[in-house]
Write an enzyme that holds these catalytic residues in place. Structure first.
Site, PDB file in Angstrom:
ATOM      1  N   GLU A 108      28.225  -2.639   9.308  1.00 31.68           N
ATOM      2  CA  GLU A 108      28.339  -3.085   7.702  1.00 31.68           C
ATOM      3  C   GLU A 108      27.402  -1.723   6.901  1.00 31.68           C
ATOM      4  O   GLU A 108      28.001  -1.984   5.282  1.00 31.68           O
ATOM      5  CB  GLU A 108      27.932  -4.033   7.310  1.00 31.68           C
ATOM      6  CG  GLU A 108      28.939  -5.236   8.498  1.00 31.68           C
ATOM      7  CD  GLU A 108      27.976  -6.310   8.889  1.00 31.68           C
ATOM      8  OE1 GLU A 108      26.919  -6.774   8.721  1.00 31.68           O
ATOM      9  OE2 GLU A 108      29.037  -7.070  10.140  1.00 31.68           O
ATOM     10  N   ASN A 161      20.943 -10.459  13.898  1.00 34.03           N
ATOM     11  CA  ASN A 161      20.455  -9.714  12.065  1.00 34.03           C
ATOM     12  C   ASN A 161      21.073 -11.597  11.789  1.00 34.03           C
ATOM     13  O   ASN A 161      22.642 -11.587  12.315  1.00 34.03           O
ATOM     14  CB  ASN A 161      21.350  -9.197  12.861  1.00 34.03           C
ATOM     15  CG  ASN A 161      21.382  -8.309  11.440  1.00 34.03           C
ATOM     16  OD1 ASN A 161      21.192  -8.989  10.158  1.00 34.03           O
ATOM     17  ND2 ASN A 161      23.368  -7.554  12.026  1.00 34.03           N
ATOM     18  N   LYS A 210      22.231 -10.910   8.792  1.00 33.08           N
ATOM     19  CA  LYS A 210      22.861 -10.624   7.356  1.00 33.08           C
ATOM     20  C   LYS A 210      22.706 -11.077   5.668  1.00 33.08           C
ATOM     21  O   LYS A 210      21.229 -11.524   5.767  1.00 33.08           O
ATOM     22  CB  LYS A 210      24.753 -10.303   7.602  1.00 33.08           C
ATOM     23  CG  LYS A 210      24.579 -10.291   9.778  1.00 33.08           C
ATOM     24  CD  LYS A 210      26.453 -10.110   9.367  1.00 33.08           C
ATOM     25  CE  LYS A 210      26.062  -9.088  11.085  1.00 33.08           C
ATOM     26  NZ  LYS A 210      27.551  -9.320  11.340  1.00 33.08           N
ATOM     27  N   GLU A 212      27.040  -0.945  18.633  1.00 30.32           N
ATOM     28  CA  GLU A 212      28.248  -2.294  19.017  1.00 30.32           C
ATOM     29  C   GLU A 212      29.708  -1.815  18.074  1.00 30.32           C
ATOM     30  O   GLU A 212      30.117  -2.008  16.934  1.00 30.32           O
ATOM     31  CB  GLU A 212      27.739  -2.523  17.136  1.00 30.32           C
ATOM     32  CG  GLU A 212      25.528  -3.491  17.737  1.00 30.32           C
ATOM     33  CD  GLU A 212      25.900  -3.913  16.544  1.00 30.32           C
ATOM     34  OE1 GLU A 212      25.343  -5.665  16.337  1.00 30.32           O
ATOM     35  OE2 GLU A 212      25.476  -3.985  15.221  1.00 30.32           O
ATOM     36  N   SER A 220      30.609  -9.605  18.534  1.00 25.99           N
ATOM     37  CA  SER A 220      30.327 -11.689  18.952  1.00 25.99           C
ATOM     38  C   SER A 220      29.686 -11.738  20.601  1.00 25.99           C
ATOM     39  O   SER A 220      30.114 -12.710  21.695  1.00 25.99           O
ATOM     40  CB  SER A 220      32.509 -11.661  19.164  1.00 25.99           C
ATOM     41  OG  SER A 220      32.784 -10.831  18.093  1.00 25.99           O
ATOM     42  N   HIS A 275      23.044   0.431  10.918  1.00 25.10           N
ATOM     43  CA  HIS A 275      24.402  -1.671  11.317  1.00 25.10           C
ATOM     44  C   HIS A 275      25.849  -1.092  10.385  1.00 25.10           C
ATOM     45  O   HIS A 275      25.901  -0.341   9.464  1.00 25.10           O
ATOM     46  CB  HIS A 275      23.897  -2.413  10.579  1.00 25.10           C
ATOM     47  CG  HIS A 275      25.218  -3.393  10.784  1.00 25.10           C
ATOM     48  ND1 HIS A 275      25.977  -3.712  10.674  1.00 25.10           N
ATOM     49  CD2 HIS A 275      24.805  -3.957  12.147  1.00 25.10           C
ATOM     50  CE1 HIS A 275      26.764  -5.029  11.054  1.00 25.10           C
ATOM     51  NE2 HIS A 275      25.864  -5.092  12.153  1.00 25.10           N
ATOM     52  N   GLY A 321      32.392  -9.756  14.496  1.00 24.38           N
ATOM     53  CA  GLY A 321      32.883 -11.121  13.507  1.00 24.38           C
ATOM     54  C   GLY A 321      33.919 -11.575  13.473  1.00 24.38           C
ATOM     55  O   GLY A 321      34.150 -12.411  13.119  1.00 24.38           O
TER      56      GLY A 321
HETATM   57  P1  PGA Z   1      28.234 -10.592  15.349  1.00 26.90           P
HETATM   58  O1  PGA Z   1      27.750  -9.668  14.877  1.00 26.90           O
HETATM   59  O2  PGA Z   1      27.372 -10.974  16.807  1.00 26.90           O
HETATM   60  O3  PGA Z   1      28.137 -11.821  14.841  1.00 26.90           O
HETATM   61  O4  PGA Z   1      30.313  -9.966  16.266  1.00 26.90           O
HETATM   62  C1  PGA Z   1      27.066  -8.525  14.994  1.00 26.90           C
HETATM   63  C2  PGA Z   1      26.404  -7.597  14.369  1.00 26.90           C
HETATM   64  O5  PGA Z   1      26.724  -7.337  13.153  1.00 26.90           O
HETATM   65  O6  PGA Z   1      25.239  -6.917  15.002  1.00 26.90           O
END
Ligand code: PGA
Length: 249
Positions: free
Chosen positions: A97, A9, A11, A167, A212, A95, A173
């Protein structure tokens, strides 16, 4: 046997030119990868470029969001038909976010999952608890509500086309990965909920872990029975690190 899915992903990173440079560097690194489905989720503006470059490689292309209506006066939105035409095969839905910054609800996620299925796109439905939920012992309540809401009234016949991503929001992140045991516990819970919904068809649903994921923790996560792949953010932005995750075994 569930074939693992490793999805990147991106983003709001990478212009179309940057996305193309990624794919050119990435393809030779994963040409020997077997028994894994790779999916790249670039921003909308790079979907066409990425889809053209991965053609024939078996790599899937996902959008990071979609609108649930076929068309209409929805400024700034993109439909399933537009995504299909651009070459998308999958779409990420719900997601954290989107839920946090754009107030996306389980009901909206459900409508998006249905729209994706109707258009022949495989939805990747995301869910996960926030840190205060986990600390209050409410993880199962939260993800239980998200899985039931997101998949409401979707028949067992569609199960195999649906991908679920767990997640934990506190792991996205932040560099703080859930331990493999913490992830497996929630994945097993989700598999149980999918069984209540769909019976035996739940066994074919891939449940990905996200938060992560890095080259050095993917193998320990994947060693668990109900962890069928990963949704990778930060570590999917470099061809080398994402290729290491894809070829973890
Ligand atoms: P990350 O994000 O691997 O940077 O923690 C995962 C995601 O939001 O799908």
């Amino acid at each position: 046997m569930r074939v693992p899915v490793i999805a990147g992903n991106w983003k709001m990173y990478k212009t179309a030119a940057e996305a193309a440079a990624f794919v050119r560097a990435f393809l030779p690194l994963v040409s020997g990868a077997r028994e894994v489905e790779i999916v790249l989720a670039p921003p909308y503006t790079s979907i066409g470029a990425v889809a053209r470059l991965v053609q024939g490689s078996g790599i899937g292309v996902a959008s990071q969001n979609v609108h649930f209506e076929d068309e209409g006066a929805f400024t700034g939105e993109v439909s399933t038909a537009m995504l299909k035409e651009a070459g998308a095969t999958h779409c990420i839905v719900g997601h954290s976010e989107r839920r946090q910054y754009y107030a996306e609800t389980d009901d909206a996620a459900n409508r998006k999952v249905r729209a994706a299925l109707a258009a022949g796109l495989s939805p990747i439905l995301c869910m996960g608890e926030m840190l205060p939920d986990r600390e209050a012992g409410k993880t199962f309540d939260v993800v239980g509500r998200q899985v039931a809401g997101g998949l409401k009234e979707i028949p067992a016949a569609d199960a195999a086309r649906i991908i679920v991503a767990y997640e934990p929001v506190w792991a996205i992140g932040t560099g703080k990965t859930a331990t493999p045991a913490q992830a497996q516990e929630v994945h097993a819970f989700l598999r149980g909920r999918l069984k209540e919904l769909w019976g035996g068809a739940a066994d074919s649903v891939r449940i990905l872990y996200g938060g992560s994921v890095k080259p050095d923790n993917i193998a320990a996560l994947m060693a668990n029975e109900d962890i069928d792949g990963a949704l990778v953010g930060g570590a999917s932005l470099s061809p080398e690190s994402f290729a290491k995750i894809v070829t973890f075994h």
